[in-house]
Design a protein around this motif. Structure first.
Motif, PDB file in Angstrom:
ATOM      1  N   GLY A  63       0.816  -1.212   0.000  1.00 47.42           N
ATOM      2  CA  GLY A  63       0.000   0.000   0.000  1.00 47.42           C
ATOM      3  C   GLY A  63       0.845   1.255   0.000  1.00 47.42           C
ATOM      4  O   GLY A  63       0.564   2.215  -0.728  1.00 47.42           O
ATOM      5  N   TYR A  67       0.783   3.767  -3.225  1.00 52.91           N
ATOM      6  CA  TYR A  67       0.282   5.104  -2.917  1.00 52.91           C
ATOM      7  C   TYR A  67       1.334   6.166  -3.202  1.00 52.91           C
ATOM      8  O   TYR A  67       1.035   7.238  -3.749  1.00 52.91           O
ATOM      9  CB  TYR A  67      -0.133   5.142  -1.449  1.00 52.91           C
ATOM     10  N   ALA A 127      -8.811   6.039  -6.493  1.00 50.33           N
ATOM     11  CA  ALA A 127      -9.608   5.800  -5.283  1.00 50.33           C
ATOM     12  C   ALA A 127      -9.214   4.479  -4.627  1.00 50.33           C
ATOM     13  O   ALA A 127      -9.153   4.379  -3.392  1.00 50.33           O
ATOM     14  CB  ALA A 127     -11.100   5.791  -5.629  1.00 50.33           C
ATOM     15  N   MET A 128      -8.931   3.465  -5.431  1.00 54.19           N
ATOM     16  CA  MET A 128      -8.528   2.172  -4.885  1.00 54.19           C
ATOM     17  C   MET A 128      -7.141   2.259  -4.251  1.00 54.19           C
ATOM     18  O   MET A 128      -6.866   1.632  -3.225  1.00 54.19           O
ATOM     19  CB  MET A 128      -8.555   1.098  -5.972  1.00 54.19           C
ATOM     20  N   THR A 130      -5.801   4.924  -2.844  1.00 49.23           N
ATOM     21  CA  THR A 130      -5.960   5.617  -1.563  1.00 49.23           C
ATOM     22  C   THR A 130      -6.566   4.689  -0.516  1.00 49.23           C
ATOM     23  O   THR A 130      -6.155   4.690   0.655  1.00 49.23           O
ATOM     24  CB  THR A 130      -6.855   6.857  -1.728  1.00 49.23           C
ATOM     25  N   LEU A 131      -7.531   3.882  -0.929  1.00 51.81           N
ATOM     26  CA  LEU A 131      -8.151   2.921  -0.015  1.00 51.81           C
ATOM     27  C   LEU A 131      -7.127   1.900   0.465  1.00 51.81           C
ATOM     28  O   LEU A 131      -7.110   1.531   1.647  1.00 51.81           O
ATOM     29  CB  LEU A 131      -9.314   2.216  -0.713  1.00 51.81           C
ATOM     30  N   LEU A 132      -6.256   1.473  -0.444  1.00 51.63           N
ATOM     31  CA  LEU A 132      -5.216   0.508  -0.080  1.00 51.63           C
ATOM     32  C   LEU A 132      -4.287   1.088   0.973  1.00 51.63           C
ATOM     33  O   LEU A 132      -3.919   0.416   1.947  1.00 51.63           O
ATOM     34  CB  LEU A 132      -4.421   0.112  -1.329  1.00 51.63           C
ATOM     35  N   GLN A 133      -3.906   2.360   0.809  1.00 49.71           N
ATOM     36  CA  GLN A 133      -3.055   3.009   1.795  1.00 49.71           C
ATOM     37  C   GLN A 133      -3.788   3.155   3.125  1.00 49.71           C
ATOM     38  O   GLN A 133      -3.199   3.013   4.198  1.00 49.71           O
ATOM     39  CB  GLN A 133      -2.612   4.379   1.283  1.00 49.71           C
ATOM     40  N   ALA A 134      -5.084   3.424   3.069  1.00 54.32           N
ATOM     41  CA  ALA A 134      -5.872   3.591   4.298  1.00 54.32           C
ATOM     42  C   ALA A 134      -5.969   2.292   5.088  1.00 54.32           C
ATOM     43  O   ALA A 134      -6.175   2.322   6.307  1.00 54.32           O
ATOM     44  CB  ALA A 134      -7.266   4.100   3.963  1.00 54.32           C
ATOM     45  N   THR A 135      -5.817   1.145   4.408  1.00 53.01           N
ATOM     46  CA  THR A 135      -5.870  -0.141   5.111  1.00 53.01           C
ATOM     47  C   THR A 135      -4.567  -0.450   5.835  1.00 53.01           C
ATOM     48  O   THR A 135      -4.499  -1.440   6.569  1.00 53.01           O
ATOM     49  CB  THR A 135      -6.168  -1.295   4.136  1.00 53.01           C
TER      50      THR A 135
END
Length: 223
Positions: A63, A67, A127-128, A130-135
């Motif tokens: 991630g 990112y 968007a995916m 950013t979501l990966l980094q948020a996980t």
């Protein structure tokens, strides 16, 4: 000032000065997990290492890389994630190989690098990414909790390398400051704050179980 304070905290209590120089002054990040790799190879065993923990750590590293590339951050801000990823993938394969699951280990390598290529391609929407980094934060927390639970259940830290654990702890502390300076991205900084706390838990377990030999006998002694 911050660098001097960090050095005073780590040397010599957690890291020898030579290791500190390699990691923080020369940025020789290829050495961070090599002690763990060599320990597994020398023992021909990955006893005590949680493969699920390794997978979650790999998710967090991936991630960070994806990112950072997508946002055009300088290599100095995320390059260590690349080196740590390569070493973590190696450890993941060795965990499977010495567990008698070599075919699964090879499949793991093929699937991971195919997924990495897909994530780095233009096919993956921002968007995916950013979501990966948020996980990253939950992945790091769960990863370290799984390893900590494995250590507690075994009553020892198995083939975990003390050098690698303390280097990861010190490295994540340092990256809090450098990520703020080089990227200004609060999500990146938060990732390293959480990583430092979680790595500190594993480092604490290593110190606690320092004199406990790996094996069934050690567990019996503790009981």
């Amino acid at each position: 000032m911050a660098a001097a304070a960090l050095q005073g905290l780590l040397v010599p209590h957690l890291l020898p000065e030579r290791c500190y120089d390699e990691l923080f002054l020369r940025f020789n990040l290829l050495h961070v997990k090599l002690p763990q790799v060599f320990k597994i190879l020398g023992a021909k065993s990955a006893m005590g290492l949680s493969f699920h923990s390794i997978l979650l750590e790999l998710l967090a590293l991936t991630g960070t890389m994806v990112y950072s590339v997508a946002n055009g951050f300088p290599f100095s801000a995320w390059g260590e994630a690349l080196f740590l990823m390569l070493q973590t993938v190696t450890i993941g394969f060795l965990t499977q190989h010495f567990g008698g699951r070599t075919a699964q280990g090879i499949s793991f390598l093929v699937l991971y690098f195919a997924l990495l290529c897909l994530l780095l391609s233009p096919l993956t929407p921002q968007a995916m990414v950013t979501l990966l980094q948020a996980t990253n934060v939950p992945a790091i927390i769960i990863s370290r909790l799984l390893q900590a639970a494995t250590n507690y259940r075994n009553g020892h830290t198995g083939q975990l390398s003390a050098v690698t654990v303390f280097l990861l702890f010190g490295g994540s502390l340092a990256r809090i400051f450098t990520s703020v300076q080089e990227t200004g991205d609060p999500l990146m900084a938060l990732t390293y704050v959480v990583s430092s706390l979680c790595n500190g838990v594993i480092a604490g377990q290593l110190l606690y179980y320092w004199q406990v030999p790996a094996g069934v006998e050690a567990r019996k002694k503790r009981e």
